[in-house]
Write an enzyme that holds these catalytic residues in place. Structure first.
Site, PDB file in Angstrom:
ATOM      1  N   GLU A 280       0.832  -1.217   0.000  1.00 29.01           N
ATOM      2  CA  GLU A 280       0.000   0.000   0.000  1.00 29.01           C
ATOM      3  C   GLU A 280       0.861   1.260   0.000  1.00 29.01           C
ATOM      4  O   GLU A 280       0.337   2.364   0.108  1.00 29.01           O
ATOM      5  CB  GLU A 280      -0.954   0.011   1.198  1.00 29.01           C
ATOM      6  CG  GLU A 280      -2.126  -0.940   1.004  1.00 29.01           C
ATOM      7  CD  GLU A 280      -3.162  -0.847   2.105  1.00 29.01           C
ATOM      8  OE1 GLU A 280      -4.323  -1.174   1.828  1.00 29.01           O
ATOM      9  OE2 GLU A 280      -2.816  -0.471   3.248  1.00 29.01           O
TER      10      GLU A 280
ATOM     11  N   ASP B  52      -3.802  -9.119   8.484  1.00 25.46           N
ATOM     12  CA  ASP B  52      -2.671  -8.363   9.025  1.00 25.46           C
ATOM     13  C   ASP B  52      -2.147  -8.999  10.318  1.00 25.46           C
ATOM     14  O   ASP B  52      -0.933  -9.088  10.526  1.00 25.46           O
ATOM     15  CB  ASP B  52      -3.095  -6.913   9.283  1.00 25.46           C
ATOM     16  CG  ASP B  52      -3.484  -6.205   7.994  1.00 25.46           C
ATOM     17  OD1 ASP B  52      -2.863  -6.478   6.956  1.00 25.46           O
ATOM     18  OD2 ASP B  52      -4.430  -5.388   8.022  1.00 25.46           O
TER      19      ASP B  52
HETATM   20  O1  RIB Z   1      -5.915  -5.091   5.717  1.00 25.23           O
HETATM   21  C1  RIB Z   1      -6.954  -4.240   6.128  1.00 25.23           C
HETATM   22  C2  RIB Z   1      -6.647  -2.827   5.794  1.00 25.23           C
HETATM   23  O2  RIB Z   1      -6.631  -2.669   4.401  1.00 25.23           O
HETATM   24  C3  RIB Z   1      -7.674  -1.830   6.274  1.00 25.23           C
HETATM   25  O3  RIB Z   1      -7.441  -1.396   7.585  1.00 25.23           O
HETATM   26  C4  RIB Z   1      -7.613  -0.722   5.247  1.00 25.23           C
HETATM   27  O4  RIB Z   1      -7.042   0.448   5.722  1.00 25.23           O
HETATM   28  C5  RIB Z   1      -6.807  -1.307   4.094  1.00 25.23           C
HETATM   29  O5  RIB Z   1      -5.569  -0.760   4.049  1.00 25.23           O
END
Ligand code: RIB
Length: 280
Positions: free
Chosen positions: A136, A229
């Site tokens: 990201e 995550d």
């Molecule tokens: O992996 C989840 C996350 O993906 C979210 O918190 C959102 O911000 C996106 O980045």
């Protein structure tokens, strides 16, 4: 080792989440039940998960000088994450718009904003015992940080996109879901590759060969945002600590199962040892 165990380089977002009965079809309008503004970003979620799993953790990334940036910095700090590597920049803090349906499934759109300006230099990144990245923030930045890293390097290849082969070659651990695996079309050539399978658990590959598969415990799913995550942070830390790969994968699946039972992207977690299967 420096005074942190884990450094996460990546995104910091403000999550704007709508809970609704079911996802709209293309061209359809549906009603939402609730709208919440909270904390997110794959990078920041992984940093908070690592801290809650008991690792001394630092975050490197960028937020804007807007109120959202202040909120996200404070939340990281309150979760016990070292934020000295987070830069304030002249762009809006990253924002994620998320839909979560009654089955806990999600759809997310991210506007990166300040995440495009994440700082790639500094001793924290180079000297990290465990460095975790995602996609990201710009891929060239991730590639540069990975090339300079001296410790265990884990890449969560999310969101789905292709990455340079040199970046894959540096991975001690590459983590993807099935969509991301299809987009990447590759595995880590010399490290571990983990593929998450949602409710079916996860598998771990080495040299292209499956070496472990773990089931996900049956639990009541409240919200899947952030579960991946938490899985990434747990697996990276367990493997970097030298846990047997099967044990590490099983523990990470337990962490993921714990995470989906809580709303929001930052579930409460126990120290990693709590999730270690007793047979190891
Ligand atoms: O992996 C989840 C996350 O993906 C979210 O918190 C959102 O911000 C996106 O980045």
């Amino acid at each position: 080792m420096s005074d942190v165990d884990v450094v996460v380089f990546g995104s910091i977002n403000e999550d704007v989440t709508v809970h609704l009965a079911r996802m709209p079809e293309a061209g359809e309008t549906v009603g939402g039940r609730t709208l919440q503004t909270g904390c997110g970003g794959k990078g920041a979620n992984q940093a908070v998960a690592a801290a809650r799993l008991g690792a001394r953790t630092a975050m490197v990334g960028s937020v804007g000088t807007d109120p959202a940036g202040r909120r996200q910095l404070d939340a990281l700090h309150d979760a016990g994450v070292d934020t000295t590597g987070v830069r304030l920049v002249g762009a809006a803090t990253g924002t994620a718009l998320a839909l979560v349906d009654d089955d806990g499934e999600n759809r997310i759109v991210v506007v990166p904003g300040a995440n495009e300006l994440a700082p790639t230099n500094g001793d924290l990144l180079r000297d990290a015992a465990v460095l975790i990245c995602q996609l990201e923030v710009p891929v060239p930045a991730v590639a540069a940080v990975a090339a300079a890293a001296s410790g265990f390097f884990a890449l969560n290849a999310a969101p789905a996109m292709a990455v340079p082969s040199a970046l894959l070659a540096r991975c001690d651990l590459l983590v993807m879901n099935e969509t991301e695996r299809d987009a990447l079309g590759a595995i880590a050539p010399s490290g571990y590759t983990a593929v998450t399978l949602g409710a079916a658990g996860a598998l771990l590959l080495r040299d292209g060969r499956e070496i472990a598969r773990a089931a996900a415990p049956r639990v009541e799913v409240v919200d899947t945002i952030g579960a991946g995550d938490a899985f990434v942070a747990a697996l990276a830390i367990a493997l970097a600590r030298g846990w047997d790969p099967r044990t590490a994968l099983e523990a990470a699946c337990l962490v993921g199962a714990d995470a989906v039972q809580h709303p929001g992207a930052r579930p409460p977690l126990h120290p990693l040892e709590h999730y270690r299967p007793s047979s190891d």
